[in-house]
Design an enzyme around this catalytic site. Structure first.
Site, PDB file in Angstrom:
ATOM      1  N   GLU A 296       5.327  -8.313  -4.042  1.00 36.73           N
ATOM      2  CA  GLU A 296       4.431  -7.197  -4.441  1.00 36.73           C
ATOM      3  C   GLU A 296       3.149  -7.365  -4.394  1.00 36.73           C
ATOM      4  O   GLU A 296       2.378  -8.055  -5.017  1.00 36.73           O
ATOM      5  CB  GLU A 296       4.912  -6.957  -6.179  1.00 36.73           C
ATOM      6  CG  GLU A 296       4.070  -5.963  -6.789  1.00 36.73           C
ATOM      7  CD  GLU A 296       4.496  -5.785  -8.096  1.00 36.73           C
ATOM      8  OE1 GLU A 296       5.300  -6.487  -8.594  1.00 36.73           O
ATOM      9  OE2 GLU A 296       3.970  -4.765  -8.894  1.00 36.73           O
TER      10      GLU A 296
ATOM     11  N   LYS B 285       7.413  -4.571  -2.160  1.00 34.20           N
ATOM     12  CA  LYS B 285       7.326  -3.753  -3.525  1.00 34.20           C
ATOM     13  C   LYS B 285       5.789  -3.123  -3.367  1.00 34.20           C
ATOM     14  O   LYS B 285       4.953  -3.877  -3.633  1.00 34.20           O
ATOM     15  CB  LYS B 285       7.405  -4.310  -4.855  1.00 34.20           C
ATOM     16  CG  LYS B 285       7.060  -3.565  -6.174  1.00 34.20           C
ATOM     17  CD  LYS B 285       7.738  -4.083  -7.085  1.00 34.20           C
ATOM     18  CE  LYS B 285       7.166  -3.382  -8.570  1.00 34.20           C
ATOM     19  NZ  LYS B 285       7.859  -3.501  -9.610  1.00 34.20           N
TER      20      LYS B 285
HETATM   21  P1  13P Z   1       4.245  -0.242 -12.592  1.00 37.03           P
HETATM   22  O1  13P Z   1       5.188   0.871 -12.177  1.00 37.03           O
HETATM   23  O2  13P Z   1       3.707   0.142 -14.037  1.00 37.03           O
HETATM   24  O3  13P Z   1       3.156  -0.269 -11.778  1.00 37.03           O
HETATM   25  O4  13P Z   1       4.901  -1.557 -12.695  1.00 37.03           O
HETATM   26  C1  13P Z   1       5.581  -2.198 -11.873  1.00 37.03           C
HETATM   27  C2  13P Z   1       5.269  -3.778 -11.646  1.00 37.03           C
HETATM   28  O5  13P Z   1       6.251  -4.334 -11.726  1.00 37.03           O
HETATM   29  C3  13P Z   1       4.089  -4.180 -11.869  1.00 37.03           C
HETATM   30  O6  13P Z   1       4.116  -5.821 -11.792  1.00 37.03           O
END
Ligand code: 13P
Length: 410
Positions: free
Chosen positions: A245, A287
């Site tokens: 991510e 992600k």
């Molecule tokens: P949000 O969808 O609130 O951005 O959170 C996703 C997430 O896993 C952030 O680490």
């Protein structure tokens, strides 16, 4: 405590560990029409997108075991992932109905509410939890992880340890902590029932200022790509599917072109590092953020434009073999996150994009749930209904089939 859990779950998990990995490596094979009727296919012949398509069109009914393995994938079926289970309870401060001096109990109550919401498994394939939640039992005595698995919801474990200042980076730039001791944490997570993991890196977009260039700096892009790749490799060694991510914060007054440029740079570097370290991309889930203007100029791009930019940018830098792409919501409103995802799914379909697309939302799946709950026992049912409605709206959106109205619009 985790050792005890592993004894309890041990045998069961041995079957699951690495199943997602082996499935993604399974031979790619499209069934011919005449082959679309059998009730059971040998597992080695399964290819996730093919099977999901077949399930959707009701020409293939998987056995329970095969179904479980499909659910194990973070992108399984026409469903999505809930992220940041209880961070919000921590972040939102006092809830009317709860004692602020007992934060752990509040997180437990919230997780129980969320994980026991009736019907959730119809729209949610995975939940990402903090490692603390894997050791907890619900009121009936079941481990949280067991409860989710029994519902056909895969468990993901957050393996990073938060953010720290990036030495050598620009002002306010950060790196993610947690590489030290990662292998042991990944192993414990896997033994306690997790089948996937996540690690969040954060980058920010800022224009050049006196004495420095624009952000993200080269140091931030490179260091975060390297650390994400090191984490991903470690996960795969321990039998977990890594979610990587690289969050590019939406804050700022930049236009969508600038977000696209930074996204391409960050993702290209990330995939170069993943490849350089030998990470199996077929067993890796990306992600990312959607490609949209900074919050100060959000109104400049509607869902169709966000979709065009997102899909076109990803086509330049996201390899087709990744196991899936699950978007974060990044502080968008719940409704916008659904509408943008819906438009992206349509754009991906109409332009023949190769990836399995879904959502892994934190705030956009939970802000209204927390509001509806307010920490009050008697409002648990209402909050669960909100949770289900949001999950359902986004599950439709990932197929490009969300028609509205949005549950939060009522
Ligand atoms: P949000 O969808 O609130 O951005 O959170 C996703 C997430 O896993 C952030 O680490």
């Amino acid at each position: 405590e985790l050792r005890d859990i592993s004894l309890e779950l041990g045998k069961r998990n041995d079957r699951h560990l690495g199943s997602a990995l082996s499935r993604r490596r399974a031979e790619v094979r499209r069934p011919r029409r005449s082959e679309q009727v059998p009730q059971v296919l040998p597992l080695h012949e399964l290819h996730l997108p093919t099977v999901l398509h077949a399930v959707d069109h009701q020409c293939f009914v998987p056995t329970i075991d095969q179904e479980q393995q499909l659910f194990d994938a973070a992108v399984g079926g026409h469903r999505g992932v809930i992220a940041r289970g209880a961070d919000h309870v921590r972040a939102r401060g006092p809830l009317e109905g709860r004692d602020p001096a007992r934060p752990q109990e509040n997180r437990r109550a919230y997780r129980e509410l969320l994980f026991q919401a009736p019907g959730l498994e119809g729209h949610i394939s995975g939940v990402i939890v903090h490692p603390e939640a894997l050791a907890w039992r619900v009121a009936g005595g079941e481990l949280m992880g067991e409860l989710l698995q029994a519902r056909g919801i895969a468990v993901g474990v957050k393996l990073d340890l938060g953010l720290a200042e990036l030495e050598g980076g620009g002002p306010g730039e950060q790196r993610t902590k947690g590489l030290e001791g990662l292998a042991a944490r990944a192993r414990e997570g896997a033994r306690a029932g997790a089948s996937f993991a996540k690690w969040r890196a954060v980058l920010k977009i800022e224009p050049a200022a006196e004495g420095r260039g624009a952000l993200p700096s080269e140091a931030a892009v490179q260091r975060n790509a390297e650390d994400l790749a090191a984490y991903a490799l470690e996960c795969q060694r321990e039998g977990l599917v890594p979610i990587v991510e690289p969050e590019i914060l939406l804050d700022g007054d930049h236009g969508v072109e600038r977000t696209a440029e930074v996204t391409e740079r960050v993702l290209s570097r990330l995939f170069a590092e993943l490849r350089a370290r030998g990470v199996d991309l077929q067993a890796t889930v990306l992600k990312p953020c959607m490609v949209m203007p900074g919050t100060g100029r959000q109104a400049e791009a509607g869902p169709e434009e966000v979709a065009r930019w997102t899909v076109a940018t990803f086509k330049k830098c996201v390899p087709s073999e990744v196991a899936g792409v699950v978007f974060l919501s990044g502080g968008q409103s719940e409704e916008l996150a659904t509408r943008n995802l819906n438009a992206i799914a349509r754009e991906a379909e109409s332009t023949g994009a190769p990836w399995e697309l879904s959502f892994s939302y934190g705030r956009a799946l939970q802000a209204s749930v927390l509001r509806a709950w307010g920490g009050q026992e008697e409002r648990v049912g209402d909050a669960q209904r909100v949770s289900l409605a949001l999950a359902s709206a986004n599950a439709s959106a990932r197929e490009g089939r969300f028609e509205g109205p949005h549950p939060t619009a009522a």
